[in-house]
Write an enzyme that holds these catalytic residues in place. Sequence first.
Site, PDB file in Angstrom:
ATOM      1  N   LYS A  40      30.733  56.689  20.033  1.00 33.23           N
ATOM      2  CA  LYS A  40      32.199  56.769  19.899  1.00 33.23           C
ATOM      3  C   LYS A  40      32.803  57.763  20.882  1.00 33.23           C
ATOM      4  O   LYS A  40      33.929  57.566  21.347  1.00 33.23           O
ATOM      5  CB  LYS A  40      32.595  57.125  18.457  1.00 33.23           C
ATOM      6  N   LYS A  56      27.395  45.706  17.473  1.00 30.81           N
ATOM      7  CA  LYS A  56      27.753  45.319  16.099  1.00 30.81           C
ATOM      8  C   LYS A  56      29.206  44.812  16.037  1.00 30.81           C
ATOM      9  O   LYS A  56      30.050  45.227  16.838  1.00 30.81           O
ATOM     10  CB  LYS A  56      27.525  46.469  15.120  1.00 30.81           C
ATOM     11  N   LYS A  73      35.698  46.638  13.822  1.00 32.57           N
ATOM     12  CA  LYS A  73      37.165  46.529  13.725  1.00 32.57           C
ATOM     13  C   LYS A  73      37.818  46.941  15.033  1.00 32.57           C
ATOM     14  O   LYS A  73      38.876  46.462  15.382  1.00 32.57           O
ATOM     15  CB  LYS A  73      37.701  47.520  12.683  1.00 32.57           C
TER      16      LYS A  73
HETATM   17  N1  AQP Z   1      28.773  44.813  11.833  1.00 33.35           N
HETATM   18  C1  AQP Z   1      28.457  45.249  10.629  1.00 33.35           C
HETATM   19  N2  AQP Z   1      27.454  44.678   9.937  1.00 33.35           N
HETATM   20  C2  AQP Z   1      27.137  45.121   8.691  1.00 33.35           C
HETATM   21  N3  AQP Z   1      27.789  46.127   8.072  1.00 33.35           N
HETATM   22  C3  AQP Z   1      28.803  46.715   8.726  1.00 33.35           C
HETATM   23  N4  AQP Z   1      29.652  47.710   8.406  1.00 33.35           N
HETATM   24  C4  AQP Z   1      30.507  47.925   9.431  1.00 33.35           C
HETATM   25  N5  AQP Z   1      30.242  47.088  10.433  1.00 33.35           N
HETATM   26  C5  AQP Z   1      29.198  46.309  10.033  1.00 33.35           C
HETATM   27  C6  AQP Z   1      29.620  48.422   7.141  1.00 33.35           C
HETATM   28  O1  AQP Z   1      30.925  48.380   6.581  1.00 33.35           O
HETATM   29  C7  AQP Z   1      31.157  49.600   5.861  1.00 33.35           C
HETATM   30  C8  AQP Z   1      32.475  50.151   6.254  1.00 33.35           C
HETATM   31  O2  AQP Z   1      32.456  50.537   7.607  1.00 33.35           O
HETATM   32  P1  AQP Z   1      33.610  51.491   8.126  1.00 33.35           P
HETATM   33  O3  AQP Z   1      34.872  50.770   8.216  1.00 33.35           O
HETATM   34  O4  AQP Z   1      33.678  52.716   7.319  1.00 33.35           O
HETATM   35  O5  AQP Z   1      33.165  51.970   9.518  1.00 33.35           O
HETATM   36  P2  AQP Z   1      32.344  51.344  10.632  1.00 33.35           P
HETATM   37  O6  AQP Z   1      30.933  51.238  10.231  1.00 33.35           O
HETATM   38  O7  AQP Z   1      32.608  52.216  11.795  1.00 33.35           O
HETATM   39  O8  AQP Z   1      32.974  49.888  10.778  1.00 33.35           O
HETATM   40  P3  AQP Z   1      33.637  49.267  12.038  1.00 33.35           P
HETATM   41  O9  AQP Z   1      34.119  47.923  11.714  1.00 33.35           O
HETATM   42  O10 AQP Z   1      32.716  49.379  13.206  1.00 33.35           O
HETATM   43  O11 AQP Z   1      34.903  50.172  12.256  1.00 33.35           O
HETATM   44  P4  AQP Z   1      35.372  50.967  13.506  1.00 33.35           P
HETATM   45  O12 AQP Z   1      35.472  49.938  14.584  1.00 33.35           O
HETATM   46  O13 AQP Z   1      36.689  51.526  13.077  1.00 33.35           O
HETATM   47  O14 AQP Z   1      34.353  52.010  13.794  1.00 33.35           O
HETATM   48  C9  AQP Z   1      29.990  50.528   6.150  1.00 33.35           C
HETATM   49  O15 AQP Z   1      29.116  50.475   5.032  1.00 33.35           O
HETATM   50  C10 AQP Z   1      29.340  49.915   7.340  1.00 33.35           C
HETATM   51  O16 AQP Z   1      27.947  50.174   7.355  1.00 33.35           O
END
Ligand code: AQP
Length: 341
Positions: free
Chosen positions: A119, A203, A206
């Site tokens: 990040k 992965k 969002k």
């Molecule tokens: N691609 C993924 N596959 C499986 N699990 C996932 N999670 C996120 N992406 C995947 C799981 O969703 C939960 C919430 O995640 P989060 O929103 O707290 O943060 P993150 O992991 O950083 O998700 P994003 O979508 O990648 O958000 P951004 O882009 O804002 O950083 C967690 O349990 C995570 O493991």
Amino acid sequence: MSAHVYTGPERVFSGVQPTGALHLGNYLGALKKFVALQETHDCIFCVVDLHAITMPQDPKTLSQNTRKITAAFLAAGLDPKKAVIFVQSAVRAHSELAWIFNCSARMGWLERMTQFKDKAGKDKERASVGLFAYPVLQAADILAYKATHVPVGEDQKQHLELSRDIAERFNRDYDAPGFFPLPEPLIKGPGARVMSLKDGTKKMSKSDPSDLSRINLEDDADTIARKIKKARTDPEPLPDNMDALKGRDGAANLVGIYAALAGISDQAVLDEYAGQGFGAFKPKLAELTVNAITPIGQDLARVNADPAQIDLVLKDGAMRASAIAEPIMEEVRRIIGFWGA
Ligand code: AQP
């Protein structure tokens, strides 16, 4: 059991950041598991806005996204009568315990965290201290409730290990054996790592600038089908075993998504589709995805239309969460030796 081991009740904690609309990865890696766990465990689910501000956020959008994630929790099937649902910033224990844990965690431990490296990118010097300390706040989130189990996607495994190190260190440094549990990740199962539809090595996220990289819970049937049709794969047919999918990341991702949605193993998917190309497989996957996701999207629109009800759920949840965390924090303050504790 030894007094050095935590012997309190089992409790589940997990959080989701209000950083945008939820996608299929969040659903399969987190929400779907939350919904099952609320039937069997004492569960606490949190919209983690303190985590969101580790990256720049627009204030108006942040509060809108907080309601949106809560709505997605409810639309996916979380029941506020069964699980505690609340917003992180509404319970002070998270920030207080995070500071205390900042003094237990070691720089070297945090420097090894790959999410910070991803990040922060190349310009680490300009990243916020909060982004660096993010996993410490995560440990505080979990341990403020003495949670023992944490359902998360594969991407959070390293952070969970750090939470265990922090709990162990606190227990040892303050001579409080067994005070904090060493939380266990609940990662197993299909859907733990859903990859981008445009790049099977990254992965699904969002914050990916390409909307075609993910399926949002709000996408309609046509959008879902179009995104799956455009998903990056290769011209080879599907093989009859998973080993033969090594190096075919886009293809392996679609097989994994199919398996997670259908509730079967990757191998069972290949048993059905071996020898077939993506022209045949993608429409079947699209049908399965539409059937799983569009009812949630429709319910989401209904829940979002009543923000007052969402706020009521969050207010009640914050009271219930505080009632669990505050006695634990009183003990923490006493263990450390803070005045008046
Ligand atoms: N691609 C993924 N596959 C499986 N699990 C996932 N999670 C996120 N992406 C995947 C799981 O969703 C939960 C919430 O995640 P989060 O929103 O707290 O943060 P993150 O992991 O950083 O998700 P994003 O979508 O990648 O958000 P951004 O882009 O804002 O950083 C967690 O349990 C995570 O493991």
